[in-house]
Write a protein that holds these residues in place. Structure first.
Motif, PDB file in Angstrom:
ATOM      1  N   ARG A  53     -15.167  33.545  -9.677  1.00 37.67           N
ATOM      2  CA  ARG A  53     -15.947  34.340  -8.729  1.00 37.67           C
ATOM      3  C   ARG A  53     -15.361  35.733  -8.593  1.00 37.67           C
ATOM      4  O   ARG A  53     -14.150  35.903  -8.394  1.00 37.67           O
ATOM      5  CB  ARG A  53     -15.995  33.635  -7.374  1.00 37.67           C
ATOM      6  N   VAL A  54     -16.219  36.717  -8.697  1.00 34.08           N
ATOM      7  CA  VAL A  54     -15.800  38.115  -8.633  1.00 34.08           C
ATOM      8  C   VAL A  54     -15.395  38.464  -7.205  1.00 34.08           C
ATOM      9  O   VAL A  54     -16.080  38.102  -6.244  1.00 34.08           O
ATOM     10  CB  VAL A  54     -16.942  39.050  -9.102  1.00 34.08           C
ATOM     11  N   GLY A  55     -14.257  39.127  -7.071  1.00 29.22           N
ATOM     12  CA  GLY A  55     -13.826  39.608  -5.768  1.00 29.22           C
ATOM     13  C   GLY A  55     -13.062  38.601  -4.935  1.00 29.22           C
ATOM     14  O   GLY A  55     -12.681  38.896  -3.806  1.00 29.22           O
ATOM     15  N   GLU A  56     -12.821  37.404  -5.461  1.00 28.10           N
ATOM     16  CA  GLU A  56     -12.061  36.391  -4.726  1.00 28.10           C
ATOM     17  C   GLU A  56     -10.740  36.126  -5.429  1.00 28.10           C
ATOM     18  O   GLU A  56     -10.719  35.744  -6.592  1.00 28.10           O
ATOM     19  CB  GLU A  56     -12.861  35.093  -4.615  1.00 28.10           C
ATOM     20  N   THR A  57      -9.649  36.368  -4.732  1.00 22.10           N
ATOM     21  CA  THR A  57      -8.321  36.117  -5.290  1.00 22.10           C
ATOM     22  C   THR A  57      -7.836  34.756  -4.819  1.00 22.10           C
ATOM     23  O   THR A  57      -8.099  34.346  -3.682  1.00 22.10           O
ATOM     24  CB  THR A  57      -7.320  37.200  -4.838  1.00 22.10           C
ATOM     25  N   GLN A  58      -7.128  34.064  -5.697  1.00 20.30           N
ATOM     26  CA  GLN A  58      -6.631  32.726  -5.391  1.00 20.30           C
ATOM     27  C   GLN A  58      -5.141  32.790  -5.085  1.00 20.30           C
ATOM     28  O   GLN A  58      -4.336  33.108  -5.955  1.00 20.30           O
ATOM     29  CB  GLN A  58      -6.891  31.778  -6.564  1.00 20.30           C
ATOM     30  N   THR A  59      -4.797  32.516  -3.819  1.00 23.34           N
ATOM     31  CA  THR A  59      -3.395  32.560  -3.409  1.00 23.34           C
ATOM     32  C   THR A  59      -2.632  31.371  -3.960  1.00 23.34           C
ATOM     33  O   THR A  59      -1.457  31.480  -4.317  1.00 23.34           O
ATOM     34  CB  THR A  59      -3.297  32.569  -1.869  1.00 23.34           C
ATOM     35  N   TRP A  60      -3.295  30.236  -4.074  1.00 25.72           N
ATOM     36  CA  TRP A  60      -2.640  29.001  -4.472  1.00 25.72           C
ATOM     37  C   TRP A  60      -3.157  28.531  -5.819  1.00 25.72           C
ATOM     38  O   TRP A  60      -4.320  28.717  -6.156  1.00 25.72           O
ATOM     39  CB  TRP A  60      -2.871  27.912  -3.418  1.00 25.72           C
ATOM     40  N   GLN A  61      -2.279  27.903  -6.573  1.00 23.04           N
ATOM     41  CA  GLN A  61      -2.686  27.328  -7.842  1.00 23.04           C
ATOM     42  C   GLN A  61      -3.689  26.200  -7.616  1.00 23.04           C
ATOM     43  O   GLN A  61      -3.713  25.570  -6.564  1.00 23.04           O
ATOM     44  CB  GLN A  61      -1.474  26.771  -8.597  1.00 23.04           C
TER      45      GLN A  61
END
Length: 661
Positions: free
Chosen positions: A506-514
């Protein structure tokens, strides 16, 4: 005595959530003496059936029911003792057996109760109304006959089920028993309509349209399931527009009807949020968790049951966060609690009891009651998180989870699965089956003939497991991400790439956790629906909205707020008070604050919904500033879904529980 429809309970201008409205309708519209016509001072009997008792228990505590003057709750199918000095409130489904049992209770020289106030959970047929009116003796003892139009179980502050546990088997079996399937859809539709009636919402009804692979391919019954369900819901709503007082005559919300075929991967993949992990890795029954506690007598450990629901603020805060994040937050909470709570400090200090001053002792005693409740709740979740993390390590789920998500996003393929199965000796058979089914959903051609047989032999699948993999075809081809057509629709045909993606990042969503890349298809569909971008040829509308319905907005998350906008809660936020805990009491209500939001969005998935789909409804409520409510025929944990896929074509067995004695 009059036969009427009950209106939705309202208390001034307060903004209430879906579940709160359900609760207040039951407590104040049905049970409260001022509303239902029963005597104010007298105790009453509440008579229910097997389904309506679930409706009540899902929304109300027994103490709340007792506060409305209910002294006893009875099952209408059981033999009961006469209580001729008591009035009775009946909350029952409008079935012939229930009506006959009710009439039997109130007919004759010695009726069971002094007077009866009858609330039906859904619309009553003309034949049953006639049957009641013909019984002159019973009619004299009836104080009210009303249609509550409340026939669903609220599973969450934004989730409900219609309690059709066998919908997947009834609708997707190879036999295609149309009579059984139609009966299932009619019941589901009626119950969906009662949700809308309870909230007095009149929706634009969207649904996944049937698609044939080409002009020569006949559309199957399974492909028409959302279409048929949408039509049945529409028919129910047409009746409500004519019969329910103050029911909206113009559209107030949106309803999107889907089926389980929309996303085969969501019920199978390991979801890494706290809620999903609890339902996947712990032996839970619904929201009930059972664990061992030390015996007070010093004997064997005792079992203790707790409910993980909105009454628990820790659960509300942590349920939708990654398990690693949940573990960190719990550690922080425990540290804060011990450092700021006097009783906890005394318990964890190295002082002998004789060294405690009278001032400190007084502080400890004053803190003990609150300390006991809070430390019990906090310790419970710390232990749950510890159990989950231990299971993750023991079953090698991190490595498996990475492979699952790489498969879904097109970063891994069949060869990677073969390598993993050849070198990994830790994962259990259930995990292997889920991995095989994910692979089969993305690469169905790879499981045809000899190739499929060899893959399943490598995974050492049992005969039942092989059946589950093969039955996945009944849900149709998986939706794969490829270059979009000009309409933005999902392609049904698979492309020719060696590695296919069932999702794209998804564009614009960063994943903090694996291992938090995965999202269910529902998230994308709801966002498109909110923007007015859901393709009409793929998701038709029973009542086409006007072009002005989706207003232009400076931000992608904004939505129109129309006169019929309803009430919805804000979410609990992380805030620690001076005692190292929540600003409210740890046992306080989780959804105490509310704010007005835009029009509601209802999403219904027939065939079962997952915890990940419920999670994104929580997420999108905040993101879109609209209350997104998820409904389904039932909620599926992975183990339940696997069992259903193994047994989907088996003949239904008759249970003794289905026989009323």
């Amino acid at each position: 005595m009059s036969f009427s429809d009950s209106g939705s309970y309202s208390n001034g201008g307060d903004h209430k959530s879906f579940r709160q409205i359900t609760r207040e309708r039951l407590l104040y519209e049905m049970l409260m003496p001022d509303k239902n016509g029963t005597s104010k001072s007298a105790w009453k009997v509440l008579v229910v059936d097997k389904f309506t008792v679930k409706i009540l228990s899902s929304a109300c505590r027994m103490s709340e029911i007792t506060q409305q003057g209910i002294s006893l709750v009875e099952n209408i199918t059981k033999q009961r003792q006469p209580m001729t000095s008591f009035e009775a409130i009946y909350f029952i489904q409008p079935t012939e057996s229930n009506v006959n049992a009710f009439l039997s209770d109130m007919t004759g020289k010695s009726p069971l109760y002094k007077k009866a106030f009858v609330f039906f959970s859904s619309p009553v047929s003309r034949s049953l109304v006639t049957l009641i009116r013909k019984d002159v003796r019973a009619m004299k003892r009836i104080g009210a006959l009303k249609e509550m139009n409340l026939e669903y179980i609220s599973m969450d502050i934004q989730g409900f089920v219609t309690n059709n546990e066998n919908a997947l088997e009834d609708l997707y079996s190879d036999e295609e028993n149309h009579q059984r399937a139609d009966a299932c859809l009619n019941v589901v539709a009626k119950r969906i309509a009662t949700v809308l009636a309870s909230l007095k919402e009149y929706p634009f009804v969207r649904y996944r349209g049937a698609k044939a692979l080409d002009a020569t391919t006949m559309t199957t019954y399974r492909e028409l399931i959302p279409t048929k369900l949408a039509a049945s819901v529409w028919n129910c709503l047409a009746r409500y527009k004519q019969t329910i007082e103050d029911f909206p005559q113009t559209e107030t919300c949106e309803l999107l009807i889907l089926d389980r075929s929309i996303d085969q991967i969501a019920p199978l993949i390991h979801e890494w949020t706290y809620d999903a992990m609890c339902h996947d890795l712990l032996k839970m029954e619904g929201n009930k968790y059972t664990y061992e506690v030390p015996s007070n007598s010093g004997g064997n450990p005792e079992n203790k049951e707790v409910l993980l629901d909105e009454e628990d603020p820790i659960w509300v805060e942590l349920r939708d966060v990654h398990i690693a994040d949940a573990s960190e937050r719990l550690h922080e909470k425990m540290t804060n609690f011990i450092s700021k709570n006097k009783a906890a400090q005394m318990k964890h200090s190295s002082k002998d009891f004789g060294d405690i001053s009278s001032k400190d002792l007084k502080k400890m005693v004053n803190a003990l009651p609150q300390y006991s409740e809070q430390i019990d709740k906090l310790s419970l979740h710390v232990e749950i998180a510890r159990t989950i993390n231990r299971t993750i390590m023991e079953q090698g789920l991190r490595e498996l989870g990475k492979l699952e998500q790489n498969l879904v996003f097109g970063d891994a393929g069949r060869k990677d699965v073969i390598k993993f199965l050849s070198t990994n000796n830790v994962i259990n058979q259930e995990s292997k089956l889920r991995l095989m089914m994910i692979l089969a959903a993305i690469y169905p051609k790879k499981f045809e003939g000899e190739k499929g047989r060899k893959m399943m032999e490598l995974a050492k699948l049992s005969g039942d497991d092989v059946v589950a993999v093969n039955n996945l075809r009944l849900l149709g081809p998986v939706h794969t991400e490829s270059k979009r057509s000009t309409t933005g629709s999902f392609p049904l045909k698979f492309d020719v790439l060696k590695k296919r993606a069932a999702r794209k990042d998804r564009v614009g969503e960063t994943q903090t956790w694996q291992l938090s890349r995965f999202y269910p298809i529902v998230e994308e569909l709801v966002e498109k629906l909110n923007k007015g971008h859901l393709p009409k040829q793929d998701y038709p509308c029973m009542n086409e909205p006007k072009p002005t319905f989706y207003s232009a907005s400076p931000s992608p998350s904004a939505s129109p707020v129309l006169p019929h906008s309803r009430r919805t809660p804000t979410w609990a936020r992380r805030h620690l008070s001076d005692d190292g805990y929540f600003s409210d009491s740890v046992l306080g209500r989780a959804s105490s604050g509310f704010k007005r939001k835009g029009q509601r969005i209802f999403v219904f998935i027939v065939g079962g919904a997952t915890r990940s789909e419920l999670r994104v409804c929580h997420k999108l409520t905040e993101k879109l500033d609209r209350e997104v409510i998820l409904g389904s025929s039932s909620f599926l944990d992975p183990q339940t879904f696997l069992t259903k896929m193994k047994q989907i074509n088996e003949e239904e067995e008759i249970s003794l529980d289905d026989i009323d004695i």
